[in-house]
Design a protein around this motif. Sequence first.
Motif, PDB file in Angstrom:
ATOM      1  N   LYS A 265     -21.773  78.552 -29.931  1.00  0.00           N
ATOM      2  CA  LYS A 265     -23.195  78.477 -30.248  1.00  0.00           C
ATOM      3  C   LYS A 265     -23.435  77.429 -31.320  1.00  0.00           C
ATOM      4  CE  LYS A 265     -23.981  83.373 -29.214  1.00  0.00           C
ATOM      5  NZ  LYS A 265     -24.494  84.665 -29.727  1.00  0.00           N
ATOM      6  N   THR A 266     -24.649  76.915 -31.325  1.00  0.00           N
ATOM      7  CA  THR A 266     -25.040  75.980 -32.370  1.00  0.00           C
ATOM      8  C   THR A 266     -25.367  76.767 -33.638  1.00  0.00           C
ATOM      9  OG1 THR A 266     -27.366  76.079 -31.758  1.00  0.00           O
ATOM     10  CG2 THR A 266     -26.004  74.462 -30.607  1.00  0.00           C
ATOM     11  N   HIS A 267     -25.684  76.037 -34.695  1.00  0.00           N
ATOM     12  CA  HIS A 267     -26.010  76.714 -35.941  1.00  0.00           C
ATOM     13  C   HIS A 267     -27.294  77.510 -35.827  1.00  0.00           C
ATOM     14  CE1 HIS A 267     -28.220  72.877 -36.034  1.00  0.00           C
ATOM     15  NE2 HIS A 267     -29.098  73.506 -36.808  1.00  0.00           N
ATOM     16  N   ASP A 268     -28.120  77.226 -34.767  1.00  0.00           N
ATOM     17  CA  ASP A 268     -29.355  77.986 -34.557  1.00  0.00           C
ATOM     18  C   ASP A 268     -29.110  79.259 -33.769  1.00  0.00           C
ATOM     19  OD1 ASP A 268     -30.817  76.084 -35.907  1.00  0.00           O
ATOM     20  OD2 ASP A 268     -31.043  74.862 -34.077  1.00  0.00           O
ATOM     21  N   GLY A 269     -27.867  79.497 -33.356  1.00  0.00           N
ATOM     22  CA  GLY A 269     -27.578  80.706 -32.585  1.00  0.00           C
ATOM     23  C   GLY A 269     -27.826  80.544 -31.106  1.00  0.00           C
ATOM     24  N   ILE A 270     -28.139  79.319 -30.627  1.00  0.00           N
ATOM     25  CA  ILE A 270     -28.418  79.073 -29.213  1.00  0.00           C
ATOM     26  C   ILE A 270     -27.138  78.619 -28.538  1.00  0.00           C
ATOM     27  CG2 ILE A 270     -29.772  77.709 -27.587  1.00  0.00           C
ATOM     28  CD1 ILE A 270     -31.868  77.389 -29.793  1.00  0.00           C
ATOM     29  N   PRO A 271     -26.798  79.180 -27.353  1.00  0.00           N
ATOM     30  CA  PRO A 271     -25.577  78.763 -26.651  1.00  0.00           C
ATOM     31  C   PRO A 271     -25.580  77.273 -26.382  1.00  0.00           C
ATOM     32  CG  PRO A 271     -26.490  80.754 -25.663  1.00  0.00           C
ATOM     33  CD  PRO A 271     -27.503  80.254 -26.653  1.00  0.00           C
ATOM     34  N   GLU A 272     -24.452  76.659 -26.567  1.00  0.00           N
ATOM     35  CA  GLU A 272     -24.310  75.213 -26.425  1.00  0.00           C
ATOM     36  C   GLU A 272     -23.660  74.923 -25.073  1.00  0.00           C
ATOM     37  OE1 GLU A 272     -21.290  73.071 -28.813  1.00  0.00           O
ATOM     38  OE2 GLU A 272     -23.022  72.149 -29.749  1.00  0.00           O
ATOM     39  N   PHE A 273     -24.420  74.480 -24.074  1.00  0.00           N
ATOM     40  CA  PHE A 273     -23.906  74.283 -22.720  1.00  0.00           C
ATOM     41  C   PHE A 273     -23.573  72.822 -22.447  1.00  0.00           C
ATOM     42  CE2 PHE A 273     -26.634  78.064 -22.459  1.00  0.00           C
ATOM     43  CZ  PHE A 273     -25.693  78.980 -22.047  1.00  0.00           C
ATOM     44  N   ALA A 274     -24.581  71.973 -22.411  1.00  0.00           N
ATOM     45  CA  ALA A 274     -24.372  70.606 -21.945  1.00  0.00           C
ATOM     46  C   ALA A 274     -23.953  69.658 -23.047  1.00  0.00           C
ATOM     47  CB  ALA A 274     -25.653  70.079 -21.287  1.00  0.00           C
ATOM     48  N   THR A 275     -24.154  70.038 -24.293  1.00  0.00           N
ATOM     49  CA  THR A 275     -23.904  69.086 -25.360  1.00  0.00           C
ATOM     50  C   THR A 275     -22.442  69.056 -25.805  1.00  0.00           C
ATOM     51  OG1 THR A 275     -24.431  70.774 -27.000  1.00  0.00           O
ATOM     52  CG2 THR A 275     -26.234  69.383 -26.245  1.00  0.00           C
ATOM     53  N   THR A 276     -21.619  70.060 -25.359  1.00  0.00           N
ATOM     54  CA  THR A 276     -20.240  70.128 -25.807  1.00  0.00           C
ATOM     55  C   THR A 276     -19.316  70.279 -24.610  1.00  0.00           C
ATOM     56  OG1 THR A 276     -20.954  71.227 -27.807  1.00  0.00           O
ATOM     57  CG2 THR A 276     -18.588  71.355 -27.274  1.00  0.00           C
ATOM     58  N   SER A 277     -18.247  69.550 -24.585  1.00  0.00           N
ATOM     59  CA  SER A 277     -17.227  69.709 -23.533  1.00  0.00           C
ATOM     60  C   SER A 277     -15.968  70.289 -24.152  1.00  0.00           C
ATOM     61  CB  SER A 277     -16.902  68.351 -22.881  1.00  0.00           C
ATOM     62  OG  SER A 277     -16.379  67.478 -23.848  1.00  0.00           O
ATOM     63  N   VAL A 278     -15.313  71.158 -23.414  1.00  0.00           N
ATOM     64  CA  VAL A 278     -14.109  71.816 -23.897  1.00  0.00           C
ATOM     65  C   VAL A 278     -12.934  71.373 -23.054  1.00  0.00           C
ATOM     66  CG1 VAL A 278     -12.962  74.041 -24.243  1.00  0.00           C
ATOM     67  CG2 VAL A 278     -15.415  73.806 -24.683  1.00  0.00           C
ATOM     68  N   VAL A 279     -11.886  70.932 -23.685  1.00  0.00           N
ATOM     69  CA  VAL A 279     -10.668  70.529 -23.003  1.00  0.00           C
ATOM     70  C   VAL A 279      -9.609  71.595 -23.247  1.00  0.00           C
ATOM     71  CG1 VAL A 279      -8.850  68.793 -22.790  1.00  0.00           C
ATOM     72  CG2 VAL A 279     -11.223  68.092 -23.261  1.00  0.00           C
ATOM     73  N   VAL A 280      -9.157  72.265 -22.175  1.00  0.00           N
ATOM     74  CA  VAL A 280      -8.108  73.277 -22.303  1.00  0.00           C
ATOM     75  C   VAL A 280      -6.767  72.582 -22.197  1.00  0.00           C
ATOM     76  CG1 VAL A 280      -7.135  75.401 -21.345  1.00  0.00           C
ATOM     77  CG2 VAL A 280      -9.615  74.981 -21.252  1.00  0.00           C
ATOM     78  N   LEU A 281      -6.049  72.523 -23.298  1.00  0.00           N
ATOM     79  CA  LEU A 281      -4.768  71.839 -23.312  1.00  0.00           C
ATOM     80  C   LEU A 281      -3.712  72.662 -22.583  1.00  0.00           C
ATOM     81  CD1 LEU A 281      -4.702  70.604 -27.013  1.00  0.00           C
ATOM     82  CD2 LEU A 281      -5.298  69.288 -24.961  1.00  0.00           C
ATOM     83  N   PRO A 282      -2.836  72.016 -21.844  1.00  0.00           N
ATOM     84  CA  PRO A 282      -1.757  72.756 -21.179  1.00  0.00           C
ATOM     85  C   PRO A 282      -0.804  73.328 -22.209  1.00  0.00           C
ATOM     86  CG  PRO A 282      -1.360  70.391 -21.030  1.00  0.00           C
ATOM     87  CD  PRO A 282      -2.729  70.560 -21.632  1.00  0.00           C
ATOM     88  N   PRO A 283      -0.090  74.392 -21.859  1.00  0.00           N
ATOM     89  CA  PRO A 283       0.876  74.955 -22.816  1.00  0.00           C
ATOM     90  C   PRO A 283       1.951  73.955 -23.160  1.00  0.00           C
ATOM     91  CG  PRO A 283       1.216  75.838 -20.599  1.00  0.00           C
ATOM     92  CD  PRO A 283      -0.066  75.073 -20.563  1.00  0.00           C
ATOM     93  N   ALA A 284       2.532  74.136 -24.347  1.00  0.00           N
ATOM     94  CA  ALA A 284       3.577  73.217 -24.800  1.00  0.00           C
ATOM     95  C   ALA A 284       4.729  73.201 -23.806  1.00  0.00           C
ATOM     96  CB  ALA A 284       4.081  73.652 -26.175  1.00  0.00           C
ATOM     97  N   ALA A 285       5.347  72.048 -23.679  1.00  0.00           N
ATOM     98  CA  ALA A 285       6.453  71.900 -22.735  1.00  0.00           C
ATOM     99  C   ALA A 285       7.581  72.870 -23.078  1.00  0.00           C
ATOM    100  CB  ALA A 285       6.977  70.464 -22.769  1.00  0.00           C
ATOM    101  N   THR A 286       8.108  73.534 -22.032  1.00  0.00           N
ATOM    102  CA  THR A 286       9.202  74.497 -22.231  1.00  0.00           C
ATOM    103  C   THR A 286      10.527  73.761 -22.315  1.00  0.00           C
ATOM    104  OG1 THR A 286       7.981  76.112 -20.923  1.00  0.00           O
ATOM    105  CG2 THR A 286      10.329  76.531 -21.273  1.00  0.00           C
ATOM    106  N   PRO A 287      11.345  74.063 -23.322  1.00  0.00           N
ATOM    107  CA  PRO A 287      12.664  73.413 -23.399  1.00  0.00           C
ATOM    108  C   PRO A 287      13.474  73.708 -22.143  1.00  0.00           C
ATOM    109  CG  PRO A 287      12.141  74.592 -25.430  1.00  0.00           C
ATOM    110  CD  PRO A 287      11.098  74.977 -24.439  1.00  0.00           C
ATOM    111  N   ARG A 288      14.205  72.723 -21.681  1.00  0.00           N
ATOM    112  CA  ARG A 288      15.018  72.882 -20.485  1.00  0.00           C
ATOM    113  C   ARG A 288      16.334  72.151 -20.678  1.00  0.00           C
ATOM    114  NH1 ARG A 288      10.756  70.449 -16.532  1.00  0.00           N
ATOM    115  NH2 ARG A 288       9.451  71.620 -17.998  1.00  0.00           N
ATOM    116  N   LEU A 289      17.300  72.418 -19.808  1.00  0.00           N
ATOM    117  CA  LEU A 289      18.622  71.800 -19.911  1.00  0.00           C
ATOM    118  C   LEU A 289      18.832  70.826 -18.764  1.00  0.00           C
ATOM    119  CD1 LEU A 289      20.806  74.926 -20.812  1.00  0.00           C
ATOM    120  CD2 LEU A 289      19.730  73.293 -22.349  1.00  0.00           C
TER     121      LEU A 289
END
Length: 373
Positions: free
Chosen positions: A268-292
């Motif tokens: 939400k913005t500081h006015d308490g109104i949901p923020e839809f179009a003005t903000t984009s959210v990037v969901v980062l992938p989980p950290a790389a798993t160590p492998r051999l």
Amino acid sequence: MATQINKTTTFFIIFFSISFSFPISATSTAPCSATSCHPREVSIRFPFRVANSQPKPCGYPGFDLSCDGTNQTVLELPGSGKFTVQSIDYGTQEIWINDPDNCLPGRLLSLDLSRSPFEGVLDQRFELFNCSLGYTKYQLNPIACLSGSNHTVFATSSVRGIQVLSSSCERIATISVPVQLPFYEEVFSSDLSNDLRLTWNKPSCGRCETKGEQCGFKSNASLEIICRNSPQHGIPKIARHAITMGAAILALGLVCFIFGKVKFFGRKTHDGIPEFATTSVVVLPPAATPRLDASTIESFPKVVLGESRRLPNPGCNTCPICLSDYKPGDPLRSMPGCRHYFHADCIGEWLSLNATCPICRKPPERSPTVEDA
């Protein structure tokens, strides 16, 4: 809006959990599904059944098993008593048994397979001799549980061994032993403690196993056997492992997506109104798993399972990754440090994705050395 999204998220999570858990629960509650006395014990399925907990149609007559007070799998042979089951190979129709009281030679003196559906894969004749306590002319392997304070018992299947022992000892018995060694290999001295290797001819379910199908009765009115499709056994172990890993990745991706959406719509913005179009959210992938890498995995201790199927970890008869029983000739690999064993192919695929032990989740503790097969 946030409350509505949270309800939707909860619904998806519950639906996803039920969708994945329902087939597993259905399989485990089926009256004739594969079972075991303990997760580390042998898999029990047709023609065998657990006599006190599964209906008679789940097994063939004469193939009843039971679980003792220590969760060991037990086979009772008519006239010969109870034996612990060490392993079962459903494809070759072979079963390995031993004495729960650790005196198999004593049980061999009265062993009678004629009233059971089993017979020895390879029978070898042994002569038992009773010698005085001070008999040490040759380096022999005594049978401790049959010996006493004033005498020692030895067993031999070789002509030379019989000649040596006959000159100074008393012959007390001649027994036929279902051995693991080829019949042409004479044994100068043995304590006869190795598992007994038995087989059965009827019912003939090996063909079902080789096709990845389930063996069972055609109907309750006869003993005729047919092969049916088996979802669990019909899928190769590598494919089952891949499906499991794919399901886990899908679950992780769905959870990240849902919670990413919740985070987006809940802002939400500081006015308490949901923020839809003005903000984009990037969901980062989980950290790389160590492998051999492959060279490191290949350096881990590797053994080829022998006929006795004995591992440093007693009772470990099933690969924890693919859930398939170990068979003679299977290449196995262990994790350095914790010493947990797996099929070499299974642990190779696992470690190429995750550099920790599938059981204890510990990474290798030290630089491994290759064991001779």
